[in-house]
Design an enzyme around this catalytic site. Structure first.
Site: not given
Ligand SMILES: *[C@@H]1O[C@H](CO)[C@@H](O)[C@H](O)[C@H]1NC(C)=O
Ligand SMILES: *[C@@H]1O[C@H](CO)[C@@H](O)[C@H](O)[C@H]1NC(C)=O
Ligand SMILES: *[C@@H]1O[C@H](CO)[C@@H](O)[C@H](O)[C@H]1NC(C)=O
Ligand SMILES: *[C@@H]1O[C@H](CO)[C@@H](O)[C@H](O)[C@H]1NC(C)=O
Ligand SMILES: *[C@@H]1O[C@H](CO)[C@@H](O)[C@H](O)[C@H]1NC(C)=O
Ligand SMILES: *[C@@H]1O[C@H](CO)[C@@H](O)[C@H](O)[C@H]1NC(C)=O
Ligand SMILES: *[C@@H]1O[C@H](CO)[C@@H](O)[C@H](O)[C@H]1NC(C)=O
Ligand SMILES: *[C@@H]1O[C@H](CO)[C@@H](O)[C@H](O)[C@H]1NC(C)=O
Ligand SMILES: *[C@@H]1O[C@H](CO)[C@@H](O)[C@H](O)[C@H]1NC(C)=O
Ligand SMILES: *[C@@H]1O[C@H](CO)[C@@H](O)[C@H](O)[C@H]1NC(C)=O
Length: 878
Positions: A298-302
């Site tokens: 995941s992208d950061w906090s996606a």
């Protein structure tokens, strides 16, 4: 972070209200004619389950798979969960770290930005940005850059380099992060990403190709609170199936084919389903059709859901917490629970862990890994290992110098990526003996705050050599243009003076009047949306030069008849006001060159390097020339902003061509200090068998080992040294509902999981798939194309002949790039340029048959020096 939603596992279902099946059939309910590409508001992404398990046929992935299975077979459930879940923001030294497996001495995996160097790493290099090195059109140079970046990450202890970027591809030139990627042309981007992936991974580091997919702007990329609108879900990029395949997915296919070990899913929604829980894109397209064998991170906090994202194909969550430092996770304990309560079958967590370990073995990390020896959160030698918790005081940064001899290659890459746009009466190269050299522009000099003086380079002070945001790295030094030019001139005893205040018009005018040559440095910056620079929230607000660059040029040209303009920019800028002024004798696009900026531009200006770069994008006359704008204001009331990609495959030069708009400098254009002639086009047709769609079934999902179903075995160990807000896999109750701390716990699977989600039985293979990148027959070579390129000038030079095809249909671009080669040719000599045209190059995506087909329309091949200078052409008879 206030904007974070505490999404429940039902979010996927909620976000996917059945409407039109935009990805599989005609996009508009009213569009019966495929000549109306695009997608509509409230577009819908259909479900696709189960999530495909690894199924490598042969070669390197198969070997890696075997090792990964052997490793994962030894793991307990808790250890598998640790591999998949980050420990939380600023929990460890890297921008992301997984939990470790102490029992086997297996360390935490380290994920580190960026696509142009080791972010936050001291004693490391600041490489030329992707969107600039794209202008070299040089496969060898891309590979070498990847290899050197990989070596630097390796030396610092990084397992996964978070790059390269092909999303954004650059749908609109104002997109804030375009410069991190390569080019709005999918073929140029595809070849560049493949070489970069190979380079990084040959260094023994896993590449993470990102951001998958349609992350084409910064505004509204994440869900958040907006003053006037209240809380909005992230923007939805709405796209049709044909455009997806023929444009945005294309370079990702090349990255997968090149073996990228991981892919990062993006923040935005695609057809109203979040990138990291979009089962259609992750399960069907990426792991199914493209046969991706690595892991999706995941992208950061996606990540916005636990069980749903797991089934939709996500394999690793970063940085692991639901929001930075909440101490909670959608996975971690929730993943342990979801496996124990049967909502996630064992084969799925096994597949996640196997994919991660297969990527690890694929690149040889079992042989190349060194302990992490730097710290993202501090340059101090001693400090906290766990920065957020402020615990674990000790040696955190050994200041390991990983730069090697890379500076030389960076200088060479930057110089060879420089594009000469105008050169009236051979104004360039200079010989250093000019009587009086004047240098102008804030962009020529130092940032008064130092090269790393603005956090993540979030300012436009001094010369611009990279954009801003997470896609950056510290400069070890930044050689400014003024320094390099001053060295040049003073070594030959000339006069040189400068004005670096862009608004000191009296001083500028006075100096320009004395100069025999004026070199004016101007720029335009952009970056990632979490930083706003001069009012630009990531995306550019306009395409004009920053810091009153046009007025600066105007002040100089009014007083000097030999004005050379050098542009440092993230992409196209408007040059209309001055490019054809007679006093502008030369224009040079130098992009974002990295640490060797000044040396590289001096190499070109003073003729040590004969420029050979070609524009990787189009420079138009005005903003509207580039087609649909980005969305800067909510456009859908209180609902997610909707960004309809209605222009289809027509972005950049394809849009200009379709709309008959004459650009100022077209895609592929670039001059040299010599001249070239094209002749003697030859086409050799090869015999190729018919296209066979991939058939048959996969094997059943393997299950690796077994696990205890006694919840008592998953409780917190009493001898653990707990790190505050860290994510662990353990449970704090033997009651699973209590342990989950999720008010929505216990929803019956059938209430939110689409049918077939947990099915581990053999699944049909996808006809357009069959191997990493897609059906291997897409790379069958149909034609060999050759032409003679002659250097008709008096100095040696490098030329980049380009091959374009016209697929001939009413919905096809006038021409589309298919190949190129950078050739070095001595004066008076000729060289043969060769390229091949494969099945994919000749095909369109057929939305009905869900496969690539070669249409009956007449096909033409073109060869020339830019997308609009195509002197040679021939029909391709298939
Ligand atoms: C189809 O409908 C959409 C939405 O109502 C509209 O914007 C679009 O112009 C229509 N397209 C055609 C080709 O009629
Ligand atoms: C999981 O990772 C954490 C953090 O690295 C570590 O403390 C813990 O021992 C690991 N648990 C298992 C079961 O390996
Ligand atoms: C489990 O996930 C939910 C959201 O789905 C979250 O609210 C909760 O805090 C998580 N539990 C733990 C122990 O992290
Ligand atoms: C540096 O950049 C910051 C942020 O854009 C700006 O506020 C400041 O004025 C600049 N400083 C100098 C000395 O240029
Ligand atoms: C475009 O944006 C730049 C950077 O914010 C700014 O300096 C410039 O004045 C803007 N141009 C116009 C025409 O508004
Ligand atoms: C310099 O630029 C300023 C601001 O645009 C303008 O007012 C002035 O006339 C210019 N001077 C010359 C000599 O072009
Ligand atoms: C070009 O420069 C000369 C000074 O060398 C000046 O007299 C002339 O007006 C300038 N022309 C333009 C178009 O600015
Ligand atoms: C600029 O003007 C000077 C003086 O009139 C002339 O000698 C010179 O050739 C001109 N240079 C260019 C590049 O036109
Ligand atoms: C904690 O206890 C477990 C079980 O007795 C043991 O295997 C492990 O080595 C201990 N860990 C530490 C850090 O002492
Ligand atoms: C299983 O556990 C997950 C993670 O905590 C939870 O979201 C889900 O609701 C649970 N399902 C059932 C049927 O209990």
């Amino acid at each position: 972070m206030s904007w974070l939603i505490q999404a429940s596992a039902t979010l996927l279902a909620a976000a996917s209200l059945p409407h039109v099946e935009a990805l599989v059939s005609a996009p508009y309910p009213n569009a019966t004619n495929s000549s109306t590409p695009g997608a509509s508001n409230n577009a819908y992404s259909p479900p696709f389950y189960p999530s495909p398990w690894m199924d490598p046929k042969d070669g390197a992935w198969a070997d890696a798979y075997e090792k990964a299975q052997a490793f994962v077979s030894q793991l307990t459930l808790l250890e598998k969960v640790n591999l998949t879940t980050g420990v939380g923001w600023e929990g460890e030294a890297c921008v992301g770290n997984t939990g470790e497996i102490p029992r086997l001495g297996f360390p935490s995996l380290c994920m580190q930005d960026s696509p142009l160097g080791v972010r936050f790493g001291d004693y490391s290099s600041a490489f030329t940005a992707g969107g600039t090195v794209a202008a070299s059109w040089d496969r060898g140079l891309w590979y070498q850059r990847g290899l050197q970046m990989g070596m630097e990450h390796r030396g610092k202890g990084v397992d996964v380099q978070l790059g390269p970027v092909v999303g954004p591809i650059g749908r609109n030139p104002k997109g804030g992060r375009n410069w991190e990627g390569f080019s709005p042309d999918p073929v140029l981007s595809g070849i560049a990403v493949a070489e970069t992936v190979r380079g990084i991974q040959d260094a023994g580091v896993i590449a993470c190709t990102k951001h998958y997919i349609l992350n084409e702007q910064e505004h509204f990329r994440q869900p958040g609170d907006y003053e006037d609108q209240g809380f909005l879900e992230a923007i939805s990029s709405n796209i049709d199936d044909k455009t997806l395949h023929e444009l945005y997915l294309w370079p990702f296919a090349d990255a997968v084919r090149a073996g990228t070990g991981s892919i990062m899913c993006s923040y935005n929604q695609i057809n109203n389903s979040y990138g990291c829980q979009n089962s259609y894109l992750n399960n069907k397209i990426l792991k199914g059709e493209l046969g991706f064998q690595g892991f999706i991170m995941s992208d950061w906090s996606a990540q916005h859901s636990g069980v749903s994202s797991t089934h939709a194909g996500l394999d690793m969550t970063m940085p692991g917490d639901t929001g930075f430092n909440t101490g909670d996770s959608f996975w971690g304990p929730n993943m342990t629970i979801a496996v124990l309560n049967g909502t996630v079958p064992e084969w799925r967590i096994d597949d996640m862990a196997t994919r991660i370990m297969a990527a690890y073995y694929l690149v040889g990390r079992d042989r190349t890994s060194v302990p992490v020896n730097f710290n993202s959160w501090s340059l101090d030698t001693y400090g906290y290992q766990h920065a957020y918790a402020k615990t674990g005081y000790g040696l955190i940064n050994q200041h390991v110098d990983v730069r090697d001899e890379h500076a030389r290659a960076i200088r060479d890459a930057a110089a060879r990526s420089t594009v000469l746009l105008k050169n009236k009466n051979k104004a360039l190269p200079l010989n250093g003996k000019e009587k009086f050299t004047a240098v102008f522009g804030d962009d020529a000099g130092e940032n008064p705050l130092g090269p790393n003086g603005c956090s993540d380079h979030g300012c436009d002070n001094g010369t611009l050599a990279m954009g801003w945001g997470s896609g950056t790295a510290f400069y070890p030094y930044l050689v400014t243009p003024l320094e390099a030019i001053k060295n040049e001139v003073t070594s030959k005893n000339g006069l040189i003076q400068s004005v670096t205040n862009n608004w000191a018009y009296n001083a500028i005018t006075a100096l320009a009047k004395q100069a025999s040559v004026s070199i004016v440095f101007v720029n335009a910056d952009s970056g990632e949306g979490y930083i706003t620079v001069e009012g630009n929230a990531g995306d550019r607000n306009n395409l004009t030069l920053w810091k009153s660059g046009d007025a600066l040029i105007q002040n100089v040209t009014a007083n000097c008849n030999n004005t050379i303009v050098v542009i440092h920019s993230v992409g196209p800028v408007l040059v209309d006001q001055w490019y054809d002024n007679d006093n502008v004798t030369a224009i040079v696009w130098a992009g974002l060159p990295g640490e060797q900026s000044g040396n590289a531009v001096a190499d070109v200006l003073y003729g040590r390097v004969n420029p050979g770069g070609k524009l990787p994008f189009t420079i138009g006359r005005k903003e509207s020339d580039f087609g649909p704008d980005l969305i800067y204001k909510p456009n859908n009331g209180k609902e997610a902003p909707q960004q309809n990609f209605e222009e289809g495959v027509f972005i950049d030069y394809r849009y200009f061509d379709k709309k008959n708009i004459t650009p100022i400098y077209e895609f592929g254009f670039g001059l040299s200090y010599t001249t070239f002639e094209y002749s003697d086009l030859k086409i050799n047709k090869l015999s190729v068998g018919p296209y066979a769609p991939t058939q048959g079934m996969t094997k059943a999902a393997p299950v690796l080992g077994n696990f205890s179903t006694n919840t008592a075995d998953y409780q917190w160990p009493n001898n653990l040294t707990y790190v505050d807000t860290y994510i662990y896999p353990y449970l704090n109750s033997t009651d699973l509902k209590e342990a989950s701390q999720d008010p929505d716990y216990g929803l019956a699977d059938e209430d939110y999981l689409p049918p077939g989600t947990k099915d581990g039985s053999p699944q049909p293979r996808i006809p357009a798939g069959g191997a990493p990148g897609g059906n291997p027959q897409l790379w069958d070579i149909f034609f060999e194309v050759s032409a003679t390129i002659t250097n008709t000038g008096s100095v040696a030079g490098e030329e980049i002949p380009q091959v374009y095809v016209s697929l001939g249909g009413p919905d096809d671009p006038k021409v589309a790039l298919r190949g190129f080669e950078r050739l070095s040719i001595q004066p008076g000599k000729s060289t043969t340029f060769t390229a091949t045209i494969n099945r994919r190059d000749l095909s369109n995506w057929d939305t009905v048959h869900q496969n690539w087909v070669i249409s009956d329309y007449p096909k033409t091949v073109y060869v020339g020096s830019s997308s609009r200078k195509l002197p040679l052409n021939a029909e391709l008879k298939i």
